[in-house]
Write an enzyme that holds these catalytic residues in place. Structure first.
Site, PDB file in Angstrom:
ATOM      1  N   HIS A   3      52.918  16.833  62.283  1.00 46.24           N
ATOM      2  CA  HIS A   3      54.287  17.143  61.890  1.00 46.24           C
ATOM      3  C   HIS A   3      54.446  18.661  61.740  1.00 46.24           C
ATOM      4  CE1 HIS A   3      55.202  12.937  61.251  1.00 46.24           C
ATOM      5  NE2 HIS A   3      54.112  12.815  60.510  1.00 46.24           N
ATOM      6  N   GLU A 107      49.114   2.964  59.466  1.00 46.55           N
ATOM      7  CA  GLU A 107      50.430   3.285  58.926  1.00 46.55           C
ATOM      8  C   GLU A 107      51.566   2.432  59.489  1.00 46.55           C
ATOM      9  OE1 GLU A 107      51.073   7.425  59.772  1.00 46.55           O
ATOM     10  OE2 GLU A 107      50.078   7.289  61.710  1.00 46.55           O
ATOM     11  N   ASP A 133      55.191   6.008  56.753  1.00 45.38           N
ATOM     12  CA  ASP A 133      55.382   5.364  58.055  1.00 45.38           C
ATOM     13  C   ASP A 133      55.326   3.844  57.923  1.00 45.38           C
ATOM     14  OD1 ASP A 133      55.867   7.310  60.148  1.00 45.38           O
ATOM     15  OD2 ASP A 133      53.881   8.093  59.705  1.00 45.38           O
TER      16      ASP A 133
END
Length: 235
Positions: A3, A107, A133
């Protein structure tokens, strides 16, 4: 690197800074990719994390990306990369795989159904739970504190811990506002990411602004009191 805007050059600078304080570093690559793994490992981190690992097959794949042939498919340029001190570490090939921490993120609903199989794969050192997530995967976007999400996560935690007793991977995870580090430790987590740098900086900045505003209000009140004492009048 999963990210945010950072990539390999930014990761290298972070590793240099951490090395100056002898702090181990774990790089999270953006995806399950041999190319990303190769470039990340050549930088010389102490660990690597792969996102969205949903099966034992995925886990076996990521382990292969971290092993040189014949045990894996990692590209061999060890004599010219930072990981081997640019070739000055003559023993690099004999210890690099043993020294490396390999982490797989579980996730999604799919990955949690397969979490025991993922934890059992040889070479996987830790299974990292991803509550945000997971909440999205379950239909509760950005609500990792939802009762159903927490129940699903805790069940997966118990299964990973059960596998650890049989020689499986360690349990790792992210602390959240509703699920602080001490709670994760009490549930048996072996590794806990306590906070992100962005959240810590953001919280510190907000607190600083709050203190400034409160100080301004106090000063303003004191000024009004002084004016009244001096008989100051103004329309």
């Amino acid at each position: 690197m999963e990210h945010g805007p950072g990539g390999i050059p930014e990761a290298l600078n972070c590793l240099r800074a951490l090395a100056s304080t002898h702090t181990p570093a774990i790089l999270r690559v953006p995806e399950i990719s041999a190319a990303w793994a190769k470039k990340a490992l050549d930088l010389g981190p102490q660990g690597i994390m792969f996102p969205n690992v949903e099966s034992a097959k995925d886990a076996e794949l990521v382990v292969s990306y971290c092993r040189y042939p014949p045990r894996g498919v990692r590209g061999s340029a060890h004599s010219i990369v930072r990981a081997s001190a640019y070739g000055f570490d003559d023993a690099y090939l004999s210890h690099c795989e043993e020294d490396l921490l390999i982490m797989c993120q579980a996730e999604t609903v799919t990955s949690l159904k397969q979490v025991e199989a993922i934890a059992a794969v040889e070479g996987v050192d830790a299974v990292q739970m991803g509550p945000t997530d997971l909440s999205a995967s379950m239909g509760y976007l950005w609500d990792p504190g939802h009762k159903k999400v927490r129940e699903t996560l805790k069940e997966a935690e118990r299964r990973v811990l059960g596998m650890k007793k049989e020689g499986g991977a360690y349990l790792a995870g992210f602390a959240m506002p509703h699920d602080p580090p001490d709670q994760l430790k009490m549930r048996g987590y072996h590794m806990v990411s306590g906070a992100s740098d962005v959240s810590m900086f953001g919280k510190a900045a907000v607190e600083d602004v709050k203190r400034f505003r409160i100080a301004g209000e106090i000063v303003g009140e004191e000024d009004e009191e002084d004016k009244e004492k001096e008989g100051y009048y103004s329309e």
